[in-house]
Design an enzyme around this catalytic site. Structure first.
Site, PDB file in Angstrom:
ATOM      1  N   SER A   1      20.952  19.328  23.559  1.00 11.82           N
ATOM      2  CA  SER A   1      19.823  19.036  22.680  1.00 11.82           C
ATOM      3  C   SER A   1      18.467  19.202  23.348  1.00 11.82           C
ATOM      4  O   SER A   1      17.951  20.296  23.437  1.00 11.82           O
ATOM      5  CB  SER A   1      19.977  17.652  22.063  1.00 11.82           C
ATOM      6  OG  SER A   1      20.866  17.725  20.974  1.00 11.82           O
TER       7      SER A   1
ATOM      8  N   ASP B  74      13.008  32.167  25.903  1.00 12.23           N
ATOM      9  CA  ASP B  74      12.458  33.065  24.896  1.00 12.23           C
ATOM     10  C   ASP B  74      11.060  33.554  25.265  1.00 12.23           C
ATOM     11  O   ASP B  74      10.674  34.683  24.926  1.00 12.23           O
ATOM     12  CB  ASP B  74      12.426  32.374  23.531  1.00 12.23           C
ATOM     13  CG  ASP B  74      13.797  32.337  22.874  1.00 12.23           C
ATOM     14  OD1 ASP B  74      14.753  32.860  23.472  1.00 12.23           O
ATOM     15  OD2 ASP B  74      13.912  31.771  21.764  1.00 12.23           O
TER      16      ASP B  74
ATOM     17  N   LYS C 249      24.382  21.686  20.902  1.00 13.73           N
ATOM     18  CA  LYS C 249      24.058  20.789  19.790  1.00 13.73           C
ATOM     19  C   LYS C 249      22.690  21.175  19.243  1.00 13.73           C
ATOM     20  O   LYS C 249      21.658  20.858  19.819  1.00 13.73           O
ATOM     21  CB  LYS C 249      24.043  19.323  20.221  1.00 13.73           C
ATOM     22  CG  LYS C 249      23.712  18.390  19.059  1.00 13.73           C
ATOM     23  CD  LYS C 249      23.700  16.946  19.480  1.00 13.73           C
ATOM     24  CE  LYS C 249      23.352  16.053  18.287  1.00 13.73           C
ATOM     25  NZ  LYS C 249      21.968  16.260  17.809  1.00 13.73           N
TER      26      LYS C 249
END
Length: 445
Positions: free
Chosen positions: A297, A308, A322
């Site tokens: 998470s 990214d 998750k």
């Protein structure tokens, strides 16, 4: 912490925790549900009238609620009493016990990860272990809160865990002495070559500022000549969403950090850089982020954002996966629903649900003597019964590729021990940064 105060606490994102909703919209009951409610009431009446022993209304209603939520996904649940106390603990980070992050999996208590430095870790409990007995008493098929309550207790007292470890034929019996678990969210160390290591163990309050303080201290120790940084998020089950955003913002000076999307109004939220901290605190310094199957998470939010934006090289093992958001929806003064209400996405729009964050360089933990056996049975979100399916779909072949042997990693745990290497993943990251120049792959700016 009083219940009313609890509902005002900061957002959490962990493998077993929650994110309180900004808004809670009460859906209208579909008129077609009438006959189904009639069945529910009829079952209630039959049980009250005909069960072999008298049954309290509270037991039946609680059972009905638990049944509804268990039919949804592994992270939706009814919370009250001890459940609320457990969530308070996630916020406070201070309790007496073993120091384990656990989840109920098919009736068994399964270890997501032991907290670093905890009594459980020191006793040899590992991620992926199943705890079947406590002091010789079977807990399989029981309630997770009851099992957690039994594992907690005064510091200095001991408890025997019977553990099934996938890959081993015989169960293990481990005696663990309870301690006061005062989680140190952030630690740091300057390694040879002026390479810093900042370890984030969990995302509690002020983790962003703690990481900034650690970086400043490392800068002082290195006389301002930092050559690289390892951000270690392994076995970090998560914590505060705000702190995940703050930590990401320390390394980013523009763009999206994370987004969450849900059905209800107010459940679609966007989090951008330059809202918590200004600029990139380590600008020009190569960064490697270490993750493993216990990184979940909040850890995945940070790893996904830095990956990214090409600000860091992600190294280690595929993360837990998750990618769902849980909201606290109060039902009264001392109870609530922890309900999955949204999914979250990386800046590039990828959902980590099921698949997790795939490292740029997969590095196995060769210093673990049980690596081969445990890897075969490693637990992630996709292994939990009833987990949400990634709406974009995942090819099994892509996940299986993680298990293919890399010819670069042939050393055994015994050979590494002879070389003095206790943590191969960290060792590999440090060696990579020592060979890295500002224009090479680890910076990726």
């Amino acid at each position: 912490m009083k219940p009313a105060a609890f509902f005002r606490t900061a957002a959490l994102v962990t493998a077993v925790a929650l994110i309180p909703a900004t808004t809670a919209t009460m859906a209208q009951v579909d008129g077609r549900a009438g006959p189904q409610f009639a069945k529910l009431f009829a079952a209630y009446q039959r049980i009250k009238a005909s069960y072999v022993e008298p049954v309290e209304d509270e037991q039946l209603i609680r059972g009905a609620i638990d049944g509804m939520l268990s039919s949804l996904d592994p992270h939706s649940a009814y919370v009250d009493g001890q459940s609320l106390e457990r969530l308070n603990t996630l916020i406070d980070g201070n309790y007496s016990g073993l120091g384990l992050s656990v989840v109920m999996d098919d009736g068994a208590v399964k270890v997501i990860s032991p907290f670093r430095g905890s009594p459980a870790e020191q006793a040899g409990v590992k991620a992926g272990d199943y705890i079947t007995h406590l002091d010789g008493k079977l807990i399989y098929g029981g309630d997770l809160d009851e099992a957690v309550a039994q594992m907690r207790g005064p510091a200095g007292t001991s408890i025997q865990l019977t553990i099934f470890r996938p890959g081993r034929d015989e169960p293990l019996e481990v005696d663990v002495t309870r301690g006061v678990i005062e989680l140190e969210p952030v630690t740091h160390k300057l390694e040879a070559g002026n390479v810093g290591v900042i370890t984030v163990n969990e995302f509690s309050a002020d983790v962003g500022r703690d990481v900034l303080s650690s970086w400043n201290e490392l800068q002082r120790e290195a006389a301002g000549r930092m050559t690289g940084l390892v951000l270690d998020l392994r076995s970090n089950p998560g914590g505060s969403l705000d702190e995940a955003v703050a930590l990401s913002d320390l390394f980013l000076d523009k763009g999206r950090i994370v987004s969450q999307r849900g059905r209800a109004r107010g459940e679609t939220l966007l989090y951008d850089a330059e809202t918590v901290f200004r600029g990139d605190m380590a600008k020009g310094t190569p960064v490697i982020v270490l993750i493993d199957a216990g990184s979940a998470s909040a850890s995945e939010i940070v790893a996904g954002a830095l990956q990214d934006h090409r600000r860091a090289l992600i190294m280690g093992e595929r993360s837990f996966g998750k990618g769902s958001v849980q909201s606290l929806l109060p039902l009264g003064r001392d109870s609530a629903l922890k309900l999955t209400t949204a999914r979250y996405y990386t800046p590039a729009g990828h959902s980590v649900q099921e698949g997790g964050i795939k490292p740029d360089i997969a590095v196995p933990q060769l210093s673990d003597p049980d690596l081969a056996k445990r890897s075969k049975y490693q637990m992630r979100e996709s292994d939990l019964r009833g987990h949400l399916v990634n709406e974009l779909g995942l090819e099994d072949e892509a996940l299986e590729a993680d298990k293919q042997t890399d010819p670069r990693f042939k050393l055994t745990a015994e050979e590494l021990e002879e070389q003095g290497v206790e943590d191969f993943q960290l060792h590999y990251a440090l060696e990579t940064l020592r060979r890295t120049t500002p224009s090479s792959v680890a910076l990726r700016d």
